[in-house]
Scaffold this motif. Structure first.
Motif, PDB file in Angstrom:
ATOM      1  N   TYR A  42       0.863  -1.174   0.000  1.00  0.00           N
ATOM      2  CA  TYR A  42       0.000   0.000   0.000  1.00  0.00           C
ATOM      3  C   TYR A  42       0.902   1.226   0.000  1.00  0.00           C
ATOM      4  O   TYR A  42       1.836   1.311   0.820  1.00  0.00           O
ATOM      5  CB  TYR A  42      -0.889   0.027   1.240  1.00  0.00           C
ATOM      6  N   THR A  43       0.638   2.146  -0.915  1.00  0.00           N
ATOM      7  CA  THR A  43       1.476   3.342  -1.045  1.00  0.00           C
ATOM      8  C   THR A  43       0.622   4.595  -1.144  1.00  0.00           C
ATOM      9  O   THR A  43      -0.586   4.527  -1.374  1.00  0.00           O
ATOM     10  CB  THR A  43       2.362   3.259  -2.304  1.00  0.00           C
ATOM     11  N   GLN A  44       1.300   5.714  -0.989  1.00  0.00           N
ATOM     12  CA  GLN A  44       0.676   7.025  -1.146  1.00  0.00           C
ATOM     13  C   GLN A  44       1.530   7.827  -2.121  1.00  0.00           C
ATOM     14  O   GLN A  44       2.753   7.891  -1.946  1.00  0.00           O
ATOM     15  CB  GLN A  44       0.607   7.743   0.199  1.00  0.00           C
ATOM     16  N   PRO A  45       0.910   8.417  -3.153  1.00  0.00           N
ATOM     17  CA  PRO A  45       1.686   9.206  -4.120  1.00  0.00           C
ATOM     18  C   PRO A  45       2.489  10.310  -3.425  1.00  0.00           C
ATOM     19  O   PRO A  45       2.013  10.939  -2.484  1.00  0.00           O
ATOM     20  CB  PRO A  45       0.616   9.799  -5.038  1.00  0.00           C
ATOM     21  N   VAL A  60       8.282   5.143  -2.498  1.00  0.00           N
ATOM     22  CA  VAL A  60       9.102   5.003  -3.706  1.00  0.00           C
ATOM     23  C   VAL A  60      10.286   4.085  -3.420  1.00  0.00           C
ATOM     24  O   VAL A  60      10.591   3.175  -4.200  1.00  0.00           O
ATOM     25  CB  VAL A  60       9.583   6.382  -4.210  1.00  0.00           C
ATOM     26  N   ARG A  61      10.923   4.284  -2.293  1.00  0.00           N
ATOM     27  CA  ARG A  61      12.091   3.477  -1.921  1.00  0.00           C
ATOM     28  C   ARG A  61      11.717   2.004  -1.746  1.00  0.00           C
ATOM     29  O   ARG A  61      12.430   1.105  -2.218  1.00  0.00           O
ATOM     30  CB  ARG A  61      12.682   4.039  -0.628  1.00  0.00           C
ATOM     31  N   ALA A  62      10.586   1.748  -1.093  1.00  0.00           N
ATOM     32  CA  ALA A  62      10.146   0.369  -0.867  1.00  0.00           C
ATOM     33  C   ALA A  62       9.763  -0.307  -2.181  1.00  0.00           C
ATOM     34  O   ALA A  62      10.119  -1.470  -2.408  1.00  0.00           O
ATOM     35  CB  ALA A  62       8.969   0.352   0.106  1.00  0.00           C
ATOM     36  N   VAL A  63       9.071   0.418  -3.050  1.00  0.00           N
ATOM     37  CA  VAL A  63       8.696  -0.139  -4.355  1.00  0.00           C
ATOM     38  C   VAL A  63       9.947  -0.460  -5.167  1.00  0.00           C
ATOM     39  O   VAL A  63      10.044  -1.525  -5.783  1.00  0.00           O
ATOM     40  CB  VAL A  63       7.750   0.820  -5.114  1.00  0.00           C
ATOM     41  N   PHE A  89       4.482  -8.060  -7.592  1.00  0.00           N
ATOM     42  CA  PHE A  89       3.775  -7.525  -6.433  1.00  0.00           C
ATOM     43  C   PHE A  89       2.656  -6.611  -6.922  1.00  0.00           C
ATOM     44  O   PHE A  89       2.690  -6.126  -8.048  1.00  0.00           O
ATOM     45  CB  PHE A  89       4.714  -6.772  -5.487  1.00  0.00           C
ATOM     46  N   GLU A  90       1.683  -6.399  -6.063  1.00  0.00           N
ATOM     47  CA  GLU A  90       0.587  -5.493  -6.365  1.00  0.00           C
ATOM     48  C   GLU A  90       0.781  -4.220  -5.559  1.00  0.00           C
ATOM     49  O   GLU A  90       0.890  -4.275  -4.330  1.00  0.00           O
ATOM     50  CB  GLU A  90      -0.755  -6.130  -6.018  1.00  0.00           C
ATOM     51  N   GLU A  91       0.810  -3.084  -6.247  1.00  0.00           N
ATOM     52  CA  GLU A  91       0.885  -1.797  -5.571  1.00  0.00           C
ATOM     53  C   GLU A  91      -0.518  -1.224  -5.496  1.00  0.00           C
ATOM     54  O   GLU A  91      -1.209  -1.113  -6.507  1.00  0.00           O
ATOM     55  CB  GLU A  91       1.806  -0.833  -6.315  1.00  0.00           C
ATOM     56  N   ILE A  92      -0.942  -0.880  -4.288  1.00  0.00           N
ATOM     57  CA  ILE A  92      -2.286  -0.372  -4.047  1.00  0.00           C
ATOM     58  C   ILE A  92      -2.167   1.063  -3.549  1.00  0.00           C
ATOM     59  O   ILE A  92      -1.552   1.302  -2.504  1.00  0.00           O
ATOM     60  CB  ILE A  92      -3.022  -1.235  -3.005  1.00  0.00           C
ATOM     61  N   GLN A 145       2.906   0.141   3.452  1.00  0.00           N
ATOM     62  CA  GLN A 145       2.642  -1.041   4.257  1.00  0.00           C
ATOM     63  C   GLN A 145       2.800  -2.239   3.335  1.00  0.00           C
ATOM     64  O   GLN A 145       2.184  -2.299   2.279  1.00  0.00           O
ATOM     65  CB  GLN A 145       1.238  -0.991   4.853  1.00  0.00           C
ATOM     66  N   VAL A 146       3.627  -3.188   3.754  1.00  0.00           N
ATOM     67  CA  VAL A 146       3.945  -4.346   2.924  1.00  0.00           C
ATOM     68  C   VAL A 146       3.374  -5.603   3.568  1.00  0.00           C
ATOM     69  O   VAL A 146       3.564  -5.834   4.762  1.00  0.00           O
ATOM     70  CB  VAL A 146       5.475  -4.486   2.737  1.00  0.00           C
TER      71      VAL A 146
END
Length: 86
Positions: free
Chosen positions: A7-10, A16-19, A29-32, A56-57
């Motif tokens: 789960y990410t926030q623009p 960005v670092r985790a992705v 992986f799925e980015e939500i 959150q991963v």
């Protein structure tokens, strides 16, 4: 291969670092996107046991943490095993 969700926030540098770390592992992986006030954000907070920061991963439905947590797992040599990478 485990199911990986993040789960990410623009605009979030930690997201960005985790992705980028997940991308470097070559695992699917799925980015939500989980903006404040959205159902996705509420779901992330609920699934993580109340954690409100992003990212959150989750691996196979289990919350493994945020950016600092997965970076620490990677440094310890444990992330690849968890992700089924390498």
């Amino acid at each position: 291969m485990p199911e990986i969700e993040i789960y990410t926030q623009p605009g979030c540098p930690y997201c960005v670092r985790a992705v980028r770390l997940l991308q470097s592992k070559g695992v699917p992986f799925e980015e939500i996107t989980a903006l404040h006030g959205t159902q996705a954000r509420k779901t992330a907070v609920e699934r993580s046991g109340g954690h409100t920061t992003m990212p959150q991963v989750f691996v196979d439905g289990k919350f493994i943490g945020g950016c600092d947590d997965i970076m620490a797992l990677d440094r310890a040599g444990k992330l690849d095993l968890l992700l089924g990478a390498g």
